[in-house]
Motif scaffolding. Structure first.
Motif, PDB file in Angstrom:
ATOM      1  N   THR A  58       6.197 -12.521  -1.341  1.00  0.00           N
ATOM      2  CA  THR A  58       6.923 -12.630  -0.183  1.00  0.00           C
ATOM      3  C   THR A  58       7.183 -14.223   0.036  1.00  0.00           C
ATOM      4  N   VAL A  80      -3.979  -8.293   4.137  1.00  0.00           N
ATOM      5  CA  VAL A  80      -2.637  -7.868   3.776  1.00  0.00           C
ATOM      6  C   VAL A  80      -2.337  -7.005   2.827  1.00  0.00           C
ATOM      7  N   THR A  81      -2.697  -7.243   1.715  1.00  0.00           N
ATOM      8  CA  THR A  81      -2.394  -6.389   0.590  1.00  0.00           C
ATOM      9  C   THR A  81      -2.909  -5.158   0.596  1.00  0.00           C
ATOM     10  N   THR A 117      -1.246  -3.112   3.242  1.00  0.00           N
ATOM     11  CA  THR A 117       0.265  -2.588   2.778  1.00  0.00           C
ATOM     12  C   THR A 117       0.144  -1.420   1.720  1.00  0.00           C
ATOM     13  N   GLY A 149      -1.739  -4.819  -9.735  1.00  0.00           N
ATOM     14  CA  GLY A 149      -1.867  -5.983  -8.759  1.00  0.00           C
ATOM     15  C   GLY A 149      -2.533  -5.613  -7.565  1.00  0.00           C
ATOM     16  N   ALA A 150      -2.394  -6.672  -6.710  1.00  0.00           N
ATOM     17  CA  ALA A 150      -3.354  -6.545  -5.413  1.00  0.00           C
ATOM     18  C   ALA A 150      -3.076  -5.233  -4.542  1.00  0.00           C
ATOM     19  N   ALA A 201       2.033  -0.892 -15.329  1.00  0.00           N
ATOM     20  CA  ALA A 201       1.683  -2.274 -15.473  1.00  0.00           C
ATOM     21  C   ALA A 201       2.260  -3.089 -16.779  1.00  0.00           C
ATOM     22  N   GLY A 202       1.957  -4.331 -16.812  1.00  0.00           N
ATOM     23  CA  GLY A 202       2.414  -5.146 -17.790  1.00  0.00           C
ATOM     24  C   GLY A 202       1.299  -5.599 -18.638  1.00  0.00           C
ATOM     25  N   TYR A 241       4.794  -1.374 -19.308  1.00  0.00           N
ATOM     26  CA  TYR A 241       6.317  -1.389 -19.149  1.00  0.00           C
ATOM     27  C   TYR A 241       6.734  -2.644 -19.998  1.00  0.00           C
ATOM     28  N   CYS A 271       7.984  -0.761  -1.232  1.00  0.00           N
ATOM     29  CA  CYS A 271       7.168  -1.880  -0.830  1.00  0.00           C
ATOM     30  C   CYS A 271       7.785  -3.219  -1.119  1.00  0.00           C
ATOM     31  N   GLY A 272       8.076  -3.426  -2.262  1.00  0.00           N
ATOM     32  CA  GLY A 272       8.609  -4.780  -2.670  1.00  0.00           C
ATOM     33  C   GLY A 272       9.545  -4.648  -3.947  1.00  0.00           C
ATOM     34  N   PHE A 281       9.233  -0.637   4.077  1.00  0.00           N
ATOM     35  CA  PHE A 281       8.361  -1.098   5.354  1.00  0.00           C
ATOM     36  C   PHE A 281       8.038  -2.566   5.350  1.00  0.00           C
ATOM     37  N   ILE A 282       7.379  -3.152   6.401  1.00  0.00           N
ATOM     38  CA  ILE A 282       6.893  -4.338   6.340  1.00  0.00           C
ATOM     39  C   ILE A 282       5.618  -4.343   7.019  1.00  0.00           C
ATOM     40  N   PHE A 332       4.774 -14.451 -10.625  1.00  0.00           N
ATOM     41  CA  PHE A 332       5.786 -14.063 -11.398  1.00  0.00           C
ATOM     42  C   PHE A 332       5.971 -13.957 -12.708  1.00  0.00           C
ATOM     43  N   GLY A 339      -5.345  -9.319 -10.458  1.00  0.00           N
ATOM     44  CA  GLY A 339      -5.730  -8.840  -9.070  1.00  0.00           C
ATOM     45  C   GLY A 339      -5.164 -10.017  -8.209  1.00  0.00           C
TER      46      GLY A 339
END
Ligand SMILES: NC(=O)c1ccc[n+]([C@@H]2O[C@H](COP(=O)([O-])OP(=O)(O)OC[C@H]3O[C@@H](n4cnc5c(N)ncnc54)[C@H](OP(=O)(O)O)[C@@H]3O)[C@@H](O)[C@H]2O)c1
Length: 339
Positions: free
Chosen positions: A49, A131-132, A135, A159-160, A180-181, A201, A246-247, A277-278, A323, A329
């Protein structure tokens, strides 16, 4: 140390964020005023974010202004305090920004100024209990409402946020499939995090593999990625499915507006719901989530992974890792040890 090292936002990004968007400066250490606290940052959190905060556009928080230290979640140690609730030496969590020292007015800080409980390592507080983790908890449970026996599909699964969301679904008795990648992340999801199936993916046909791995279709899709992966998942939703937005990290560095999924009519046909949502809207319920997450770590095999980088000079490059998928993680960076 008698200077305050800072990374300022120097140029708004167009496309992939990089070191050229930031400027390194050294300034005097600020003095806290009445009711304020001086915090020395020790660890920074890196969050996709932050890329959005660099844009000059309306969002859930105001944009970071050019010339300001880049906004970032942090854990630090109180270095001076004019506030009765904080003493020198306390370990605290706040939004300290990319700088060694920050003056915080606790009631005005973006995410407040909270004490880190004794015995909880910063790496845990900033990932699965941070936060993660919250979330994943609120997005999956409040919006996704998974029921035992249902199929839960998670993108950005290693990811987290995704790894915790998928494991909560497993703990709730669901069949869990992660996207996941790369083989390393997929192996971790299957062998360590207990996902039932994984989809790489980067090397597999996502649409075909969702069909294979979700024979009863998808009841909950927890989406961190958006774009083609969201469209592929929407091809396989069940009746009354819940799609949790989520994102959409696949689009955060896009230079042109990205078209939405072509198959939104599937939501109508399947009487499904898709909702964003946030997490900051749920912060008043943080204690409930942290209690459950701690319990699951101790008793249900919930694991978490932290990717810890070091060095103030490496901060801008570390943001890019999110990115390019280099992070394994929760992405953190340590700049100092507590004194
Ligand atoms: N709604 C909220 O309140 C909230 C709060 C926190 C986070 N989020 C969102 O949750 C998502 C995950 O955040 P996080 O902090 O947990 O980060 P993370 O998943 O630990 O790291 C980001 C991951 O995204 C994947 N990724 C990057 N570019 C991609 C692309 N083009 N296509 C597909 N995958 C890509 C990479 O994994 P691979 O190697 O697998 O590609 C990378 O490791 C983000 O979308 C973020 O914005 C939302």
């Amino acid at each position: 140390m008698n200077t305050n090292r800072q990374w300022l936002l120097a140029k708004r990004p167009h496309g992939m964020v990089g070191a050229e968007n930031f400027e390194y400066v050294e300034t005097p250490i600020p003095e806290p005023g009445d009711g304020e606290v001086l915090v020395r940052n020790l660890f920074f959190s890196f969050d996709p974010t932050q890329r959005g905060w660099m844009e000059d556009r309306e969002s859930y928080l105001p944009p970071v202004q050019l010339g300001e230290p880049m906004r970032a979640g942090s854990i630090g140690q109180v270095a001076a305090s004019n506030h009765p609730d904080y003493a020198v030496g306390d370990i605290v969590q706040t939004t300290g920004g990319w700088q060694d020292f920050v003056v915080v007015a606790p009631s005005q800080a973006v995410m407040g100024l909270t004490q880190v409980p004794d015995g909880i390592p910063p790496e845990m507080m900033m990932s699965v209990l941070g936060v993660t983790g919250l979330t994943a908890y609120f997005g999956l449970l409040d919006l996704g409402q998974p029921k035992a026996g249902e199929t839960v599909l998670v993108s950005g699964a290693a990811g987290a946020t995704g790894s915790v969301a998928g494991q909560i679904a497993r703990i709730k008795g669901c069949r869990v499939v992660g996207i996941a990648g790369g083989p390393e992340k997929c192996a971790w999801l299957k062998n360590e995090a207990g996902f039932d199936e994984v989809i790489d993916y980067k090397n597999e046909d996502v649409n075909a593999r969702i069909a294979e791995t979700c024979p009863n279709k998808v009841d909950v899709f927890f989406d961190n990625v958006g774009g083609d992966i969201l469209e592929a998942a929407l091809n396989h939703i069940n009746m009354r499915a819940r799609v949790v937005l989520c994102g959409g990290i696949s689009n955060y560095n896009a230079t042109e507006p990205v078209p939405g999924p072509a198959n939104l009519m599937n939501l109508v046909i399947m009487r499904a719901r898709m909702e964003g949502f946030i997490v900051i809207d749920y912060m008043h319920r943080a204690e409930e989530a942290i209690g459950d997450l701690l319990n699951w770590i101790q008793n249900e095999g919930l694991i978490y992974q932290v990717d810890l980088q070091e060095g103030f000079e490496n901060i801008p490059h570390t943001l890019q890792r999110l990115f390019t998928g280099q992070n394994l993680g929760k992405q953190l960076l340590k700049v100092a040890d507590p004194s």
